[in-house]
Design a protein around this motif. Structure first.
Motif, mmCIF file in Angstrom:
data_model
loop_
_atom_site.group_PDB
_atom_site.id
_atom_site.type_symbol
_atom_site.label_atom_id
_atom_site.label_comp_id
_atom_site.label_asym_id
_atom_site.label_seq_id
_atom_site.Cartn_x
_atom_site.Cartn_y
_atom_site.Cartn_z
ATOM 1 N N THR A 1 0.833 -1.209 0.000
ATOM 2 C CA THR A 1 0.000 0.000 0.000
ATOM 3 C C THR A 1 0.864 1.253 0.000
ATOM 4 O O THR A 1 0.614 2.194 -0.762
ATOM 5 N N THR A 2 1.895 1.262 0.813
ATOM 6 C CA THR A 2 2.809 2.408 0.871
ATOM 7 C C THR A 2 3.512 2.604 -0.468
ATOM 8 O O THR A 2 3.653 3.726 -0.952
ATOM 9 N N GLN A 3 3.934 1.507 -1.085
ATOM 10 C CA GLN A 3 4.620 1.594 -2.374
ATOM 11 C C GLN A 3 3.694 2.139 -3.457
ATOM 12 O O GLN A 3 4.096 2.964 -4.272
ATOM 13 N N MET A 4 2.437 1.721 -3.465
ATOM 14 C CA MET A 4 1.486 2.221 -4.465
ATOM 15 C C MET A 4 1.232 3.713 -4.258
ATOM 16 O O MET A 4 1.140 4.475 -5.226
ATOM 17 N N LYS A 5 1.152 4.136 -3.001
ATOM 18 C CA LYS A 5 0.980 5.565 -2.714
ATOM 19 C C LYS A 5 2.193 6.349 -3.219
ATOM 20 O O LYS A 5 2.048 7.427 -3.791
ATOM 21 N N ALA B 1 3.630 14.364 -8.997
ATOM 22 C CA ALA B 1 4.720 15.346 -8.939
ATOM 23 C C ALA B 1 5.317 15.610 -10.316
ATOM 24 O O ALA B 1 6.193 16.458 -10.464
ATOM 25 N N GLY B 2 4.849 14.869 -11.324
ATOM 26 C CA GLY B 2 5.306 15.131 -12.686
ATOM 27 C C GLY B 2 6.380 14.193 -13.189
ATOM 28 O O GLY B 2 6.889 14.369 -14.296
ATOM 29 N N GLU B 3 6.749 13.188 -12.394
ATOM 30 C CA GLU B 3 7.749 12.222 -12.873
ATOM 31 C C GLU B 3 7.155 11.455 -14.045
ATOM 32 O O GLU B 3 6.000 11.035 -13.996
ATOM 33 N N PRO B 4 7.910 11.270 -15.104
ATOM 34 C CA PRO B 4 7.384 10.564 -16.276
ATOM 35 C C PRO B 4 6.939 9.143 -15.921
ATOM 36 O O PRO B 4 7.655 8.403 -15.252
ATOM 37 N N VAL B 5 5.757 8.789 -16.362
ATOM 38 C CA VAL B 5 5.201 7.469 -16.083
ATOM 39 C C VAL B 5 6.115 6.389 -16.661
ATOM 40 O O VAL B 5 6.304 5.329 -16.049
ATOM 41 N N GLU B 6 6.707 6.667 -17.809
ATOM 42 C CA GLU B 6 7.587 5.687 -18.438
ATOM 43 C C GLU B 6 8.733 5.310 -17.514
ATOM 44 O O GLU B 6 9.228 4.197 -17.550
ATOM 45 N N GLY B 7 9.148 6.239 -16.677
ATOM 46 C CA GLY B 7 10.268 6.004 -15.775
ATOM 47 C C GLY B 7 9.965 5.022 -14.660
ATOM 48 O O GLY B 7 10.864 4.379 -14.128
ATOM 49 N N ILE B 8 8.703 4.887 -14.288
ATOM 50 C CA ILE B 8 8.361 3.984 -13.187
ATOM 51 C C ILE B 8 7.531 2.789 -13.641
ATOM 52 O O ILE B 8 7.254 1.899 -12.841
ATOM 53 N N PHE B 9 7.169 2.727 -14.906
ATOM 54 C CA PHE B 9 6.274 1.672 -15.384
ATOM 55 C C PHE B 9 6.845 0.271 -15.169
ATOM 56 O O PHE B 9 6.151 -0.619 -14.672
ATOM 57 N N ASP C 1 2.169 9.421 -5.850
ATOM 58 C CA ASP C 1 2.773 10.714 -5.512
ATOM 59 C C ASP C 1 3.801 11.136 -6.552
ATOM 60 O O ASP C 1 3.868 12.309 -6.932
ATOM 61 N N ARG C 2 4.601 10.179 -7.024
ATOM 62 C CA ARG C 2 5.625 10.482 -8.031
ATOM 63 C C ARG C 2 4.984 10.923 -9.344
ATOM 64 O O ARG C 2 5.460 11.869 -9.988
ATOM 65 N N VAL C 3 3.912 10.272 -9.747
ATOM 66 C CA VAL C 3 3.226 10.656 -10.984
ATOM 67 C C VAL C 3 2.604 12.040 -10.823
ATOM 68 O O VAL C 3 2.715 12.899 -11.706
#
Length: 51
Positions: A17-21, A29-37, A25-27
């Motif tokens: 749950t913490t990891q999904m949050k 904040a504007g972090e590119p989705v491709e970077g965490i996909f 939060d990162r998305v």
């Protein structure tokens, strides 16, 4: 654009749950989705291996 939900998976794991949050939060904040996909996909496969 319509969206259809076919399956819902539930986890009681507080770390998951913490990891999904954190991902949300990162998305926001504007972090590119491709970077965490790939990272996100790996976590989902580990938590829900039969999906």
């Amino acid at each position: 654009m319509a969206c259809s939900i076919e399956k819902v998976y539930i986890s009681e794991d507080p770390e998951f749950t913490t990891q999904m949050k954190d991902y949300a939060d990162r998305v926001r904040a504007g972090e590119p989705v491709e970077g965490i996909f790939d990272e996100f996909s790996d976590v989902i496969r580990k938590v829900f291996p039969n999906s």
